[in-house]
Design a protein around this motif. Structure first.
Motif, PDB file in Angstrom:
ATOM      1  N   MET A   1      90.873  81.496  51.945  1.00 22.85           N
ATOM      2  CA  MET A   1      90.094  82.546  51.761  1.00 22.85           C
ATOM      3  C   MET A   1      91.091  83.793  52.511  1.00 22.85           C
ATOM      4  O   MET A   1      90.839  83.835  53.419  1.00 22.85           O
ATOM      5  CB  MET A   1      88.679  82.224  51.778  1.00 22.85           C
ATOM      6  N   PRO A   2      90.410  85.138  52.066  1.00 26.11           N
ATOM      7  CA  PRO A   2      91.072  85.877  53.078  1.00 26.11           C
ATOM      8  C   PRO A   2      90.646  86.604  53.655  1.00 26.11           C
ATOM      9  O   PRO A   2      89.393  86.812  53.831  1.00 26.11           O
ATOM     10  CB  PRO A   2      91.429  87.503  51.203  1.00 26.11           C
ATOM     11  N   SER A   3      90.948  87.059  55.219  1.00 25.49           N
ATOM     12  CA  SER A   3      89.846  87.731  56.257  1.00 25.49           C
ATOM     13  C   SER A   3      90.361  89.046  55.759  1.00 25.49           C
ATOM     14  O   SER A   3      91.026  89.999  55.787  1.00 25.49           O
ATOM     15  CB  SER A   3      90.465  87.367  57.120  1.00 25.49           C
ATOM     16  N   LYS A   4      88.988  89.790  55.885  1.00 26.73           N
ATOM     17  CA  LYS A   4      88.415  91.202  55.553  1.00 26.73           C
ATOM     18  C   LYS A   4      87.843  91.653  56.816  1.00 26.73           C
ATOM     19  O   LYS A   4      87.127  90.921  57.439  1.00 26.73           O
ATOM     20  CB  LYS A   4      88.552  91.801  54.496  1.00 26.73           C
ATOM     21  N   HIS A   5      88.025  92.671  57.141  1.00 27.82           N
ATOM     22  CA  HIS A   5      86.879  93.508  58.496  1.00 27.82           C
ATOM     23  C   HIS A   5      86.137  93.898  57.466  1.00 27.82           C
ATOM     24  O   HIS A   5      86.284  94.612  56.268  1.00 27.82           O
ATOM     25  CB  HIS A   5      88.013  94.715  59.022  1.00 27.82           C
ATOM     26  N   ILE A   6      84.742  94.001  57.948  1.00 30.84           N
ATOM     27  CA  ILE A   6      83.881  94.212  57.694  1.00 30.84           C
ATOM     28  C   ILE A   6      82.946  95.335  58.925  1.00 30.84           C
ATOM     29  O   ILE A   6      82.903  94.422  59.458  1.00 30.84           O
ATOM     30  CB  ILE A   6      82.710  93.085  57.268  1.00 30.84           C
ATOM     31  N   ASP A   7      82.675  96.812  58.781  1.00 33.05           N
ATOM     32  CA  ASP A   7      82.500  97.110  59.684  1.00 33.05           C
ATOM     33  C   ASP A   7      80.794  96.658  60.057  1.00 33.05           C
ATOM     34  O   ASP A   7      80.238  95.642  59.494  1.00 33.05           O
ATOM     35  CB  ASP A   7      81.744  98.869  59.424  1.00 33.05           C
ATOM     36  N   ASP A   8      80.482  96.988  61.441  1.00 34.53           N
ATOM     37  CA  ASP A   8      79.572  96.367  61.944  1.00 34.53           C
ATOM     38  C   ASP A   8      78.199  96.586  61.516  1.00 34.53           C
ATOM     39  O   ASP A   8      76.914  95.957  61.337  1.00 34.53           O
ATOM     40  CB  ASP A   8      79.045  96.973  63.784  1.00 34.53           C
ATOM     41  N   LYS A   9      78.091  98.216  60.905  1.00 42.49           N
ATOM     42  CA  LYS A   9      77.036  98.802  60.259  1.00 42.49           C
ATOM     43  C   LYS A   9      76.768  97.326  59.396  1.00 42.49           C
ATOM     44  O   LYS A   9      75.330  96.605  58.304  1.00 42.49           O
ATOM     45  CB  LYS A   9      76.973 100.088  59.782  1.00 42.49           C
ATOM     46  N   THR A  10      77.354  97.281  58.447  1.00 43.29           N
ATOM     47  CA  THR A  10      77.361  96.725  57.300  1.00 43.29           C
ATOM     48  C   THR A  10      77.091  95.090  57.523  1.00 43.29           C
ATOM     49  O   THR A  10      76.282  94.182  56.868  1.00 43.29           O
ATOM     50  CB  THR A  10      78.723  96.587  56.046  1.00 43.29           C
ATOM     51  N   TRP A  11      77.652  94.667  58.484  1.00 44.13           N
ATOM     52  CA  TRP A  11      77.865  92.860  58.394  1.00 44.13           C
ATOM     53  C   TRP A  11      75.895  92.787  58.847  1.00 44.13           C
ATOM     54  O   TRP A  11      75.158  91.503  58.972  1.00 44.13           O
ATOM     55  CB  TRP A  11      78.575  92.714  60.117  1.00 44.13           C
ATOM     56  N   ARG A  12      75.412  93.678  59.630  1.00 38.68           N
ATOM     57  CA  ARG A  12      74.309  93.125  60.754  1.00 38.68           C
ATOM     58  C   ARG A  12      72.989  93.758  59.613  1.00 38.68           C
ATOM     59  O   ARG A  12      72.120  92.917  59.515  1.00 38.68           O
ATOM     60  CB  ARG A  12      74.108  95.090  61.507  1.00 38.68           C
ATOM     61  N   LYS A  13      73.881  94.310  58.215  1.00 40.65           N
ATOM     62  CA  LYS A  13      72.360  94.321  57.121  1.00 40.65           C
ATOM     63  C   LYS A  13      73.063  92.922  55.897  1.00 40.65           C
ATOM     64  O   LYS A  13      71.665  91.926  55.656  1.00 40.65           O
ATOM     65  CB  LYS A  13      72.909  95.342  55.805  1.00 40.65           C
ATOM     66  N   ILE A  14      74.055  92.582  55.842  1.00 42.85           N
ATOM     67  CA  ILE A  14      74.062  90.620  55.336  1.00 42.85           C
ATOM     68  C   ILE A  14      73.217  89.966  56.107  1.00 42.85           C
ATOM     69  O   ILE A  14      72.687  89.044  55.938  1.00 42.85           O
ATOM     70  CB  ILE A  14      75.257  90.450  55.711  1.00 42.85           C
ATOM     71  N   GLN A  15      73.367  90.079  57.827  1.00 46.14           N
ATOM     72  CA  GLN A  15      73.077  88.647  59.002  1.00 46.14           C
ATOM     73  C   GLN A  15      71.201  89.281  58.301  1.00 46.14           C
ATOM     74  O   GLN A  15      70.636  88.338  58.594  1.00 46.14           O
ATOM     75  CB  GLN A  15      73.322  89.520  60.034  1.00 46.14           C
ATOM     76  N   ASP A  16      70.831  90.418  58.395  1.00 48.30           N
ATOM     77  CA  ASP A  16      69.224  90.508  57.737  1.00 48.30           C
ATOM     78  C   ASP A  16      69.523  89.937  57.092  1.00 48.30           C
ATOM     79  O   ASP A  16      67.439  89.575  56.665  1.00 48.30           O
ATOM     80  CB  ASP A  16      68.721  91.279  58.107  1.00 48.30           C
ATOM     81  N   LEU A  17      69.659  90.203  55.676  1.00 48.95           N
ATOM     82  CA  LEU A  17      69.438  89.911  54.828  1.00 48.95           C
ATOM     83  C   LEU A  17      69.282  88.584  54.569  1.00 48.95           C
ATOM     84  O   LEU A  17      68.650  87.328  53.650  1.00 48.95           O
ATOM     85  CB  LEU A  17      70.255  90.533  53.312  1.00 48.95           C
ATOM     86  N   THR A  18      70.099  87.730  55.234  1.00 47.67           N
ATOM     87  CA  THR A  18      69.915  86.213  55.031  1.00 47.67           C
ATOM     88  C   THR A  18      69.178  85.968  55.804  1.00 47.67           C
ATOM     89  O   THR A  18      68.414  84.931  55.689  1.00 47.67           O
ATOM     90  CB  THR A  18      71.865  85.943  56.365  1.00 47.67           C
ATOM     91  N   VAL A  19      68.706  86.219  56.783  1.00 48.17           N
ATOM     92  CA  VAL A  19      67.612  85.326  57.938  1.00 48.17           C
ATOM     93  C   VAL A  19      66.322  85.761  56.509  1.00 48.17           C
ATOM     94  O   VAL A  19      65.089  84.738  57.290  1.00 48.17           O
ATOM     95  CB  VAL A  19      67.437  86.780  59.512  1.00 48.17           C
ATOM     96  N   LYS A  20      66.141  86.417  56.357  1.00 48.09           N
ATOM     97  CA  LYS A  20      65.190  87.643  55.413  1.00 48.09           C
ATOM     98  C   LYS A  20      65.154  85.994  53.989  1.00 48.09           C
ATOM     99  O   LYS A  20      64.321  85.506  53.977  1.00 48.09           O
ATOM    100  CB  LYS A  20      65.041  88.620  54.599  1.00 48.09           C
ATOM    101  N   THR A  21      66.035  85.943  53.560  1.00 53.70           N
ATOM    102  CA  THR A  21      66.506  85.104  52.927  1.00 53.70           C
ATOM    103  C   THR A  21      65.578  83.859  53.174  1.00 53.70           C
ATOM    104  O   THR A  21      65.365  82.725  52.844  1.00 53.70           O
ATOM    105  CB  THR A  21      67.678  84.590  52.251  1.00 53.70           C
ATOM    106  N   VAL A  22      66.707  82.848  54.864  1.00 53.03           N
ATOM    107  CA  VAL A  22      66.470  81.346  54.881  1.00 53.03           C
ATOM    108  C   VAL A  22      64.674  81.968  54.796  1.00 53.03           C
ATOM    109  O   VAL A  22      63.871  80.594  55.283  1.00 53.03           O
ATOM    110  CB  VAL A  22      66.696  81.765  56.086  1.00 53.03           C
TER     111      VAL A  22
END
Length: 58
Positions: A1-22
């Motif tokens: 899988m290729p590595s790509k940079h994700i800005d911090d703001k977007t990554w935090r949204k993914i983290q928050d969504l992951t926590v809510k989903t869990v």
């Protein structure tokens, strides 16, 4: 899988969504699984006309 940079703001949204989903599912779900799902949904919904706004900023 290729590595790509994700800005911090977007990554935090993914983290928050992951926590809510869990919490909602009470199942372990990886951030990468959530990210892949969000990307796939976006690919289904976004069209070229919407993406033209990216070119306007350059």
């Amino acid at each position: 899988m290729p590595s790509k940079h994700i800005d911090d703001k977007t990554w935090r949204k993914i983290q928050d969504l992951t926590v809510k989903t869990v919490i909602a599912t009470q199942k372990p779900i990886k951030e990468t699984e959530v990210l892949a799902y969000v990307i796939q949904r976006g690919l289904e919904e976004v069209n070229v006309e919407e993406l033209k706004t990216l070119a306007k900023d350059k």
